[in-house]
Write a protein that holds these residues in place. Structure first.
Motif: not given
Lengths: 283, 292
Positions: A136, A139, A145, A150, A224
């Protein structure tokens, strides 16, 4: 073939145990289907009937309108579209990188090929749960995100796939490749013209398994893909249950989510079962 | 002497190598790394605090509670779930007529998503109108609170796995056991029959020892799944009632998602990862010893 031999099934202990097993199995099938039937018929009930006590299996009136209303209310086609993008994206990336990698490890005489294989299989110990928070953060730094990419890339690294392809390619004789090399084919040509056509069943196993696994994923998209319009089907269903959505609509959601998997399963049973036997892992 | 020839085969391996490093090895290393920091999202990785997060974790009553929950889930898994697919596979393996259709009936559910099954069972466990309390009433037992009772909630959460038709991992295990059973050579049973060994003797002396490696492999995958448990508690109860279903991963998720304490959350997932890692290594050791 079972433990009980054919001649024993006629009499004595063998007969008793056989009868007993058949009884348990025949009884358990309806028992096991019941919750899912209840889900299926719940779809057509009206929103008070679905929470009536005592519960009924069959609806008094089949309210087909429930389905349309639910699709409209949740904008469900959008969720289905998202799920499909994620599934097919993952299939394309994962199957491409895993099959080429399996080909390289199996046939191209790389140094340290066996060590590399361990490097790929080793990732099976690293679960998504262990990497989700760093992923997380990563990304987030890259601005991915709420981008399907992702999720697709996170799912694409699955060590078992590399192993599957490598094992299958190992069984293809080297002489075929050598013959093609003499004819002047390069590695890419050998891969696309010889390896791929010879290994269509393994591609089918890979594609179907990836589809099943990615379709059911919950935690990774939850982390995500926070934006509502990017949610795959599973996230939409989860969110519906934690907000006050009537159960009949939830039953529509659940049935909608199970149907494609069941249909695909019935058509491609052989490949899916083979895949499960070889992985031993779901998700 | 010709020059060292560059093997173009590396081009085939390279994409996978990059993806695996970036999305598997790098995150796990980064997770271990930032567990030593007080993470700041604006200027990562933030302030170095050494083992501060780990000391905090082992003093945190919620972490200890989550660990205990994970352990209780594991016990419940052993009591309620683990033997079911094995028993069913042994029984289905005895079927001689209509093999195809019976196997299909038991295979289908292996593919249903966890989310679907978990939510369906949340509906069944509803105290006011659920099927569970209806059936309890039918057999003359008092109604229960099920998912709202701290005593019952873990059992309720694992109960669906009793049903192969609930899909989930039970269906997977069933298929794998069935494959293992069909690999046991027939001749063993035939000679055992000639020696006069009955059904149970054959089961315990031939069948189970022959599929021992499958059993231990599935035991370890189920154990790993328990220590990574997230979906079911998140969907069914959200960790409640009174934190009685909060697992390590769920607690870490809440810390990261709602608390924004990313480094503390990765500390907790790292602890869970270490437990899983040690279990896997232990399993491999045991398996190697039993193979020799």
């Amino acid at each position: 073939m079972g433990i009980i031999q054919d001649n024993e099934r006629k009499s004595g202990q063998g007969k008793r145990i056989y009868r007993c097993f058949m009884g348990i199995l025949l009884l358990s099938i309806p028992l096991q289907i019941l919750p899912h039937l209840w889900m299926f018929f719940g779809m057509f009930k009206d929103k008070l009937e679905v929470i009536a006590f005592p519960p009924s299996l069959f609806p008094k009136v089949f309210l087909w309108a429930n389905i349309g209303q639910t699709f409209e209310y949740f904008n469900l086609w959008n969720n289905i579209k998202n799920t499909m993008i994620i599934c097919f994206g993952t299939i394309i990336v994962q199957v491409t990188i895993s099959s080429t990698c399996g080909f390289g490890l199996s046939k191209l005489r790389l140094k340290y090929a066996n060590h590399l294989l361990l490097f790929f299989i080793g990732t099976m110990m690293i679960s998504n749960q262990a990497t989700i928070i760093p992923t997380f953060l990563m990304m987030n730094k890259w601005g991915l995100i709420n981008n399907y990419l992702s999720v697709i890339l996170t799912f694409s690294a699955w060590g078992w796939m590399v192993f599957l392809f490598k094992n299958f390619f190992d069984a293809i004789p080297d002489t075929l490749l050598d013959a093609a090399r003499i004819d002047g084919a390069n590695n890419l040509g050998i891969f696309t013209r010889i390896m791929v056509p010879l290994s269509l069943p393994v591609f089918a196993i890979a594609i179907l398994n990836t589809f099943n696994v990615v379709y059911s994923q919950f935690m990774v998209p939850l982390m995500l893909l926070p934006a509502k319009d990017k949610w795959p089907l599973m996230l939409q269903i989860y969110t519906a249950t934690v907000s006050a959505v009537p159960w009949n609509q939830i039953m529509v959601l659940l049935t909608t989510a199970s149907l494609p998997l069941i249909v695909i399963y019935i058509i491609f049973q052989r490949y899916i079962v083979e895949g499960i036997v070889m992985t031993g892992i779901k998700g | 002497m010709k020059k060292i020839k560059w093997n173009s085969g590396w081009l085939f391996v390279l994409p996978a190598l990059i993806v695996f490093i970036v999305f598997k090895y790098y995150p796990i290393a980064m997770g271990v790394g930032i567990s030593f920091f007080k993470y700041q999202i604006m200027s990562p990785p933030g302030i170095f605090i050494g083992f501060g997060n780990y000391i905090r974790a082992f003093k945190d009553p919620y972490v200890l509670n989550a660990l205990r929950n994970n352990f209780e889930f594991w016990i419940i898994m052993l009591v309620l779930n683990f033997w079911v697919p094995l028993a069913l596979a042994i029984m289905v393996n005895e079927v001689t007529k209509h093999t195809g259709i019976i196997r299909t009936m038991f295979y289908i559910p292996a593919i249903l998503p966890t989310v679907v099954v978990t939510i369906l069972w949340k509906y069944i466990w509803q105290p006011d109108y659920g099927l569970a309390n209806f059936l309890m009433g039918k057999v003359g037992l008092p109604h229960q609170l099920w998912l709202n009772s701290t005593l019952l909630v873990k059992w309720c959460m694992r109960f669906p796995y009793l049903f192969i038709f609930a899909g989930l991992s039970a269906g997977m295990d069933f298929i794998i056991y069935l494959a293992g059973l069909s690999n046991v050579p027939r001749e063993l049973y035939e000679s055992a029959e000639l020696d006069g060994a009955g059904f149970w003797r054959r089961l315990f002396r031939i069948t189970l020892p022959m599929i021992r490696s499958t059993i231990s492999m599935l035991l370890i995958t189920n154990t790993i799944a328990i220590f990574n448990l997230f979906d079911e508690p998140k969907i069914m109860t959200g960790g409640g009632p009174a934190k009685s279903t909060e697992t390590l991963v769920l607690y870490a998720f809440d810390k990261a998602y709602t608390g924004g304490e990313f480094s503390y959350a990765t500390t907790i997932t790292t602890i869970a990862f270490c437990i899983v890692f040690m279990l896997t290594v232990m399993q491999m050791r045991l398996q190697r010893r039993s193979d020799m």
